[in-house]
Design a protein around this motif. Sequence first.
Motif, mmCIF file in Angstrom:
data_model
loop_
_atom_site.group_PDB
_atom_site.id
_atom_site.type_symbol
_atom_site.label_atom_id
_atom_site.label_comp_id
_atom_site.label_asym_id
_atom_site.label_seq_id
_atom_site.Cartn_x
_atom_site.Cartn_y
_atom_site.Cartn_z
ATOM 1 N N GLU A 159 0.746 -1.309 0.055
ATOM 2 C CA GLU A 159 -0.071 0.080 0.019
ATOM 3 C C GLU A 159 1.036 1.333 0.088
ATOM 4 O O GLU A 159 0.489 2.259 -0.742
ATOM 5 N N VAL A 160 1.948 1.222 0.609
ATOM 6 C CA VAL A 160 2.933 2.407 0.767
ATOM 7 C C VAL A 160 3.480 2.633 -0.393
ATOM 8 O O VAL A 160 3.763 3.719 -0.975
ATOM 9 N N ARG A 161 3.819 1.491 -1.258
ATOM 10 C CA ARG A 161 4.675 1.317 -2.272
ATOM 11 C C ARG A 161 3.822 2.077 -3.492
ATOM 12 O O ARG A 161 4.474 2.795 -4.362
ATOM 13 N N ALA A 162 2.544 1.851 -3.440
ATOM 14 C CA ALA A 162 1.575 2.325 -4.512
ATOM 15 C C ALA A 162 1.507 3.869 -4.245
ATOM 16 O O ALA A 162 1.547 4.645 -5.338
ATOM 17 N N VAL A 163 1.482 4.352 -2.842
ATOM 18 C CA VAL A 163 1.206 5.849 -2.791
ATOM 19 C C VAL A 163 2.648 6.453 -3.053
ATOM 20 O O VAL A 163 2.697 7.391 -3.567
ATOM 21 N N THR A 164 3.905 5.850 -2.863
ATOM 22 C CA THR A 164 5.099 6.329 -3.202
ATOM 23 C C THR A 164 5.362 6.412 -4.694
ATOM 24 O O THR A 164 5.949 7.289 -5.038
ATOM 25 N N LEU A 165 4.917 5.393 -5.512
ATOM 26 C CA LEU A 165 5.156 5.680 -6.874
ATOM 27 C C LEU A 165 4.178 6.600 -7.530
ATOM 28 O O LEU A 165 4.671 7.301 -8.476
ATOM 29 N N ALA A 166 3.061 6.859 -6.909
ATOM 30 C CA ALA A 166 2.150 7.884 -7.417
ATOM 31 C C ALA A 166 2.654 9.107 -7.140
ATOM 32 O O ALA A 166 2.828 10.095 -8.078
ATOM 33 N N LYS A 167 3.390 9.205 -6.001
ATOM 34 C CA LYS A 167 4.326 10.687 -5.993
ATOM 35 C C LYS A 167 5.399 10.587 -6.609
ATOM 36 O O LYS A 167 5.993 11.909 -7.132
ATOM 37 N N LEU A 168 6.167 9.542 -7.026
ATOM 38 C CA LEU A 168 7.237 9.811 -7.862
ATOM 39 C C LEU A 168 6.856 9.778 -9.333
ATOM 40 O O LEU A 168 7.726 10.401 -9.977
ATOM 41 N N ALA A 169 5.672 9.516 -9.663
ATOM 42 C CA ALA A 169 5.213 9.677 -11.113
ATOM 43 C C ALA A 169 6.134 9.230 -12.209
ATOM 44 O O ALA A 169 6.823 10.164 -13.190
ATOM 45 N N PRO A 170 6.224 7.944 -12.387
ATOM 46 C CA PRO A 170 6.851 7.509 -13.297
ATOM 47 C C PRO A 170 6.547 8.022 -14.909
ATOM 48 O O PRO A 170 5.531 8.085 -15.243
ATOM 49 N N ILE A 171 7.467 8.375 -15.708
ATOM 50 C CA ILE A 171 7.004 9.151 -16.952
ATOM 51 C C ILE A 171 8.254 8.532 -17.855
ATOM 52 O O ILE A 171 9.378 8.196 -17.536
ATOM 53 N N PRO A 172 7.382 8.235 -19.129
ATOM 54 C CA PRO A 172 8.303 7.216 -20.153
ATOM 55 C C PRO A 172 9.771 8.001 -20.439
ATOM 56 O O PRO A 172 9.695 9.365 -20.622
ATOM 57 N N GLY A 173 10.820 7.225 -20.289
ATOM 58 C CA GLY A 173 11.985 7.928 -20.680
ATOM 59 C C GLY A 173 12.729 8.284 -19.579
ATOM 60 O O GLY A 173 13.865 8.619 -19.551
ATOM 61 N N GLN A 174 12.215 8.448 -18.341
ATOM 62 C CA GLN A 174 12.916 9.307 -17.280
ATOM 63 C C GLN A 174 13.580 8.173 -16.447
ATOM 64 O O GLN A 174 13.231 7.048 -16.374
ATOM 65 N N LEU A 175 14.700 8.721 -15.645
ATOM 66 C CA LEU A 175 15.563 8.024 -14.650
ATOM 67 C C LEU A 175 15.265 8.139 -13.326
ATOM 68 O O LEU A 175 14.954 9.271 -12.807
ATOM 69 N N LEU A 176 15.247 6.920 -12.414
ATOM 70 C CA LEU A 176 14.868 7.075 -11.080
ATOM 71 C C LEU A 176 16.257 6.753 -10.325
ATOM 72 O O LEU A 176 16.867 5.552 -10.816
ATOM 73 N N TRP A 177 16.618 7.318 -9.135
ATOM 74 C CA TRP A 177 17.561 6.768 -8.245
ATOM 75 C C TRP A 177 16.686 6.078 -7.064
ATOM 76 O O TRP A 177 15.837 6.915 -6.489
ATOM 77 N N ASP A 178 16.895 4.938 -6.806
ATOM 78 C CA ASP A 178 16.241 4.140 -5.441
ATOM 79 C C ASP A 178 17.308 3.871 -4.634
ATOM 80 O O ASP A 178 18.179 3.189 -4.850
ATOM 81 N N ILE A 179 17.425 4.725 -3.704
ATOM 82 C CA ILE A 179 18.669 5.019 -2.634
ATOM 83 C C ILE A 179 18.172 4.081 -1.612
ATOM 84 O O ILE A 179 17.093 4.219 -0.851
ATOM 85 N N GLY A 180 18.969 3.095 -1.201
ATOM 86 C CA GLY A 180 18.621 1.966 -0.079
ATOM 87 C C GLY A 180 17.643 1.162 -0.559
ATOM 88 O O GLY A 180 16.407 0.879 -0.033
ATOM 89 N N ALA A 181 17.918 0.704 -1.799
ATOM 90 C CA ALA A 181 16.855 -0.346 -2.418
ATOM 91 C C ALA A 181 16.369 -1.625 -1.793
ATOM 92 O O ALA A 181 15.038 -1.767 -2.105
ATOM 93 N N GLY A 182 16.998 -2.052 -0.838
ATOM 94 C CA GLY A 182 16.289 -3.052 -0.081
ATOM 95 C C GLY A 182 16.055 -4.407 -1.098
ATOM 96 O O GLY A 182 16.965 -4.903 -1.501
#
Length: 408
Positions: free
Chosen positions: A243-266
């Motif tokens: 549930e928290v992951r879904a909220v988190t991704l909504a805030k990160l807003a994936p957009i085609p072609g863009q780059l994410l840093w996932d820090i402390g990726a677990g």
Amino acid sequence: MSSQTAPWLTIIGIGEDGFDGLSPAAQSALQSASLIYGGARHLELLNGAAEDISCEMKAWPSPLTKGIEELASHRGQNTVVLATGDPQWFGIGATLHRQFSTEEIEVIPHLSAFSLAASRLGWSLQNVETLSLHGRPLDTLRGFLYPGARIIALTSNGAAPGEIADLLADEGYGASSLTVLEHLGGPQEKVSSCEAEEYNGEAAELNTVAIEAKPIPNTPVLSRTPGLPDSAFRHDGKMTKQEVRAVTLAKLAPIPGQLLWDIGAGSGSIGIEWLRAGKDTKAVAIEPLEKRRVFIRGNAAALGTPQLQLVEGKAPEALDNLPQPDAIFVGGGLTSTGILKTCFDALPSGGRLVANAVTLEGEQVLAEGWKKFGGELCRIAISRADPIGGLTGWRPLMPVTQWSLVKS
């Protein structure tokens, strides 16, 4: 007004029907060329037209970068590059357009393998998932499987259809229709279909595979919408829950072609879901512990995102020399506001930053970041129904404090 450079480089798509199947414009370009580059198979397709072509024909050297350097040395000469089908669709066209200006290049496409396969099967191409597994990890296919999916995939060799059939069976899609299309558009064309779990054939080196996905009963369906079940990931407890992951991704807003840093990726869950959510997205997972990096590699392969880049180390040191991100998630290592400042400074205007904390110390860091940089601060509390003796009650998960912002 700037003057345009006349095209000196013509990229011609060629099919299994060889020179005779080319358009008059493509045939004319070959006949007037001073040099022709292509793969060994492409050059063989021109054998029957030797009397029409008088210039030198060269096979690409290995590595390809050496051949592109050679090509650049012929700049201004009338040069042709041969490609399979449509050069702009998983072909060499995109590579050459990165090296030379659009004004220098003319592209004459042929029918792509995707178009030919869809026409043989009667499929509407706009409703088909098209992907290339040529020189790419086969695990990529896992991310495109869902009930009813129609997939056309380019392959690397004759062993690929069998490997694809095994993967489908492994994913619970052994009942899928598997069609192997060999030498499409040429005199040796062959099309054969069967259920994936029944495939035991041998295919020509040049083949395309079409899949109509059908899961067996009780096969889990994994949506590309963020919020996969926790059971989809191998982990040691260090992961952002569904549930928290879904909220988190909504805030990160994936957009085609863009780059994410996932820090402390677990377990890599945020980076993996980012890659699944947007076309051509990219992600870097930064994780210091080898045990967790093993989880990340396995999860990325199992969920169809083998392109996830894995970096060993801790932030901020491990962030040096990484390409600029469009979004950053901080899920671990929140010991001071220093890491937040580093992340904030790394983002471009419009970049998104999201950080989650479950400890009082981490919460304090987020509160300080909120005061300094702005954004939104919220607390996410989730409870799940759970048996309590013979009855049922609410069992709360640890509340998560989340800070997010869009850099202005």
